[in-house]
Design a protein around this motif. Structure first.
Motif, mmCIF file in Angstrom:
data_model
loop_
_atom_site.group_PDB
_atom_site.id
_atom_site.type_symbol
_atom_site.label_atom_id
_atom_site.label_comp_id
_atom_site.label_asym_id
_atom_site.label_seq_id
_atom_site.Cartn_x
_atom_site.Cartn_y
_atom_site.Cartn_z
ATOM 1 N N ALA A 188 0.831 -1.202 0.000
ATOM 2 C CA ALA A 188 0.000 0.000 0.000
ATOM 3 C C ALA A 188 0.868 1.255 0.000
ATOM 4 C CB ALA A 188 -0.923 -0.002 1.221
ATOM 5 N N PRO A 189 0.273 2.417 -0.370
ATOM 6 C CA PRO A 189 1.015 3.676 -0.344
ATOM 7 C C PRO A 189 1.406 4.070 1.078
ATOM 8 C CG PRO A 189 -0.980 3.874 -1.675
ATOM 9 C CD PRO A 189 -1.081 2.583 -0.932
ATOM 10 N N LEU A 190 2.513 4.810 1.186
ATOM 11 C CA LEU A 190 3.062 5.175 2.490
ATOM 12 C C LEU A 190 2.066 5.928 3.368
ATOM 13 C CD1 LEU A 190 6.605 6.349 1.370
ATOM 14 C CD2 LEU A 190 6.164 4.548 3.022
ATOM 15 N N VAL B 67 -9.789 5.276 -4.077
ATOM 16 C CA VAL B 67 -9.010 4.215 -3.436
ATOM 17 C C VAL B 67 -9.558 2.868 -3.909
ATOM 18 C CG1 VAL B 67 -8.228 3.230 -1.259
ATOM 19 C CG2 VAL B 67 -8.690 5.694 -1.430
ATOM 20 N N ILE B 68 -8.678 2.028 -4.437
ATOM 21 C CA ILE B 68 -9.085 0.707 -4.892
ATOM 22 C C ILE B 68 -8.125 -0.339 -4.324
ATOM 23 C CG2 ILE B 68 -10.182 1.522 -7.012
ATOM 24 C CD1 ILE B 68 -7.693 0.757 -8.534
ATOM 25 N N LEU C 275 4.587 -0.892 3.097
ATOM 26 C CA LEU C 275 4.256 0.451 2.662
ATOM 27 C C LEU C 275 5.374 0.973 1.768
ATOM 28 C CD1 LEU C 275 2.848 1.981 5.980
ATOM 29 C CD2 LEU C 275 1.639 0.753 4.156
ATOM 30 N N THR C 276 5.001 1.601 0.658
ATOM 31 C CA THR C 276 5.968 2.043 -0.334
ATOM 32 C C THR C 276 5.423 3.234 -1.094
ATOM 33 O OG1 THR C 276 7.095 1.392 -2.389
ATOM 34 C CG2 THR C 276 5.005 0.328 -1.925
ATOM 35 N N ASP C 277 6.318 4.031 -1.687
ATOM 36 C CA ASP C 277 5.856 5.158 -2.496
ATOM 37 C C ASP C 277 5.515 4.731 -3.915
ATOM 38 O OD1 ASP C 277 8.452 4.608 -3.209
ATOM 39 O OD2 ASP C 277 9.001 6.695 -3.588
ATOM 40 N N GLN C 278 5.743 3.459 -4.256
ATOM 41 C CA GLN C 278 5.383 2.939 -5.573
ATOM 42 C C GLN C 278 4.736 1.561 -5.417
ATOM 43 O OE1 GLN C 278 8.636 3.038 -8.361
ATOM 44 N NE2 GLN C 278 8.568 5.255 -8.528
ATOM 45 N N PRO C 279 3.475 1.532 -4.976
ATOM 46 C CA PRO C 279 2.827 0.232 -4.754
ATOM 47 C C PRO C 279 2.631 -0.574 -6.029
ATOM 48 C CG PRO C 279 1.266 2.041 -4.498
ATOM 49 C CD PRO C 279 2.616 2.669 -4.603
ATOM 50 N N VAL D 224 -3.064 -5.306 -3.276
ATOM 51 C CA VAL D 224 -2.327 -4.062 -3.474
ATOM 52 C C VAL D 224 -3.326 -2.915 -3.410
ATOM 53 C CG1 VAL D 224 -0.909 -2.696 -5.040
ATOM 54 C CG2 VAL D 224 -0.582 -5.173 -4.913
ATOM 55 N N VAL D 225 -3.133 -2.001 -2.475
ATOM 56 C CA VAL D 225 -3.998 -0.826 -2.368
ATOM 57 C C VAL D 225 -3.416 0.279 -3.252
ATOM 58 C CG1 VAL D 225 -4.954 0.918 -0.822
ATOM 59 C CG2 VAL D 225 -4.727 -1.454 -0.050
#
Length: 301
Positions: free
Chosen positions: A98-100, A268-269, A127-131, A142-143
């Motif tokens: 998911a995004p940070l 948001v998906i 959590l990552t800036d590039q999901p 994956v959000v």
């Protein structure tokens, strides 16, 4: 090949990236890894992996076996997990990417609540800036926020989310309030770098009228919390998700600009690699996640 353990072994090699890393992950010697791989190739009479001292690459046959094999293994695991779930409740691991910022603010509590209600389920939240990367298909869910690029992933609606242009009251004392999107080209802006998008090209529409403006920015970051903080400090204009700025707008820390103009929504998906054959734990978490944002998400409550 009639043993799913062989397929799982090949998938471990693929995910580890090398025979040495595979040996570490499985707790065996590199020579044992090599010998088992050779045994599988002899059974199939097909070379599956080209390996040298420096690199490892799956052949076309090896790649196809991993792709189809991963689907079969997942279906088999789902079958047994659903059977166990009938007796002992949900079991197994859910891997989520998911995004940070959204993950910290909203998803972490959802994950914690679900795990507490289902103590036999393990959840791995990344959590990552590039999901959305090529590794996203290795996760159960994956959000994603915003427009979905071409993908084989299956999307499930979680929550509506608009994108708002904002600046602080202190900023608006020094710079004129923009009347049209074109005015943004002459104002200091702050951009969020994410998902390899063209982040300085902002798009708007009002009725049938559309506008695209290229903004200039002296400040940029891949963390939305940072750019929101900069905006609250009066450093520039931001185009940011409603979920992130709604509280600051309500408190007066930020002022919404160009309310008559609408930027593209960034709903948001949640994404999965398959629609059918999802384990019970994944299906239940998806329902739990959707329920937590209905009938209205917290940023609109």
């Amino acid at each position: 090949m009639n043993d799913s353990s062989d397929i799982r072994f090949l998938l471990t090699i693929r995910d580890a990236g090398s025979l040495v890393a595979t040996a570490r992950k499985l707790g065996i010697s590199p020579s044992t890894v090599t010998q088992r791989l050779q045994q599988i190739e002899r059974k199939l009479d097909t070379r599956l992996v080209d390996r040298t001292a420096r690199r490892l690459r799956f052949t076309e046959e090896g790649t196809q076996l991993c792709q189809r094999g991963a689907e079969l293994v997942q279906e088999l695991d789902t079958l047994f997990e659903d059977l166990r779930a009938r007796r002992a409740g949900l079991v197994g691991t859910v891997r989520i990417r998911a995004p940070l910022g959204f993950g910290r603010r909203y998803l972490a509590s959802v994950v914690s609540g679900f795990q507490q209600d289902n103590p036999n389920v393990d959840i791995e939240l990344t959590l990552t800036d590039q999901p959305l990367t090529e590794t996203a298909e290795r996760y159960d869910i994956v959000v994603h926020i915003g427009e979905l690029p071409a993908s084989n992933l299956i999307g499930y609606a979680i929550a509506p989310n608009a994108r708002l242009v904002c600046a602080s009251p202190a900023f608006l004392k020094r710079f004129p309030n923009p009347e049209t999107p074109d005015d943004l080209a002459h104002l200091p802006c702050i951009v969020l770098r994410e998902n390899n998008e063209d982040v300085s090209l902002w798009q708007f529409h009002k009725g049938r009228t559309a506008r695209s403006v290229r903004v200039s920015s002296k400040l940029s970051c891949n963390d939305g919390e940072v750019i929101r903080r900069w905006a609250c400090e009066g450093r520039g204009v931001i185009l940011r998700s409603e979920w992130d700025v709604a509280d600051d707008v309500a408190k007066g820390n930020l002022v919404r600009l160009l309310p008559a103009w609408k930027a593209p929504d960034a709903d948001v998906i949640a994404l999965t690699s398959n629609r059918a054959g999802l384990p019970a734990r994944t299906r239940q978490f998806m329902r739990y996640l959707q329920a937590r944002f209905r009938p209205q998400p917290p940023w609109r409550s």
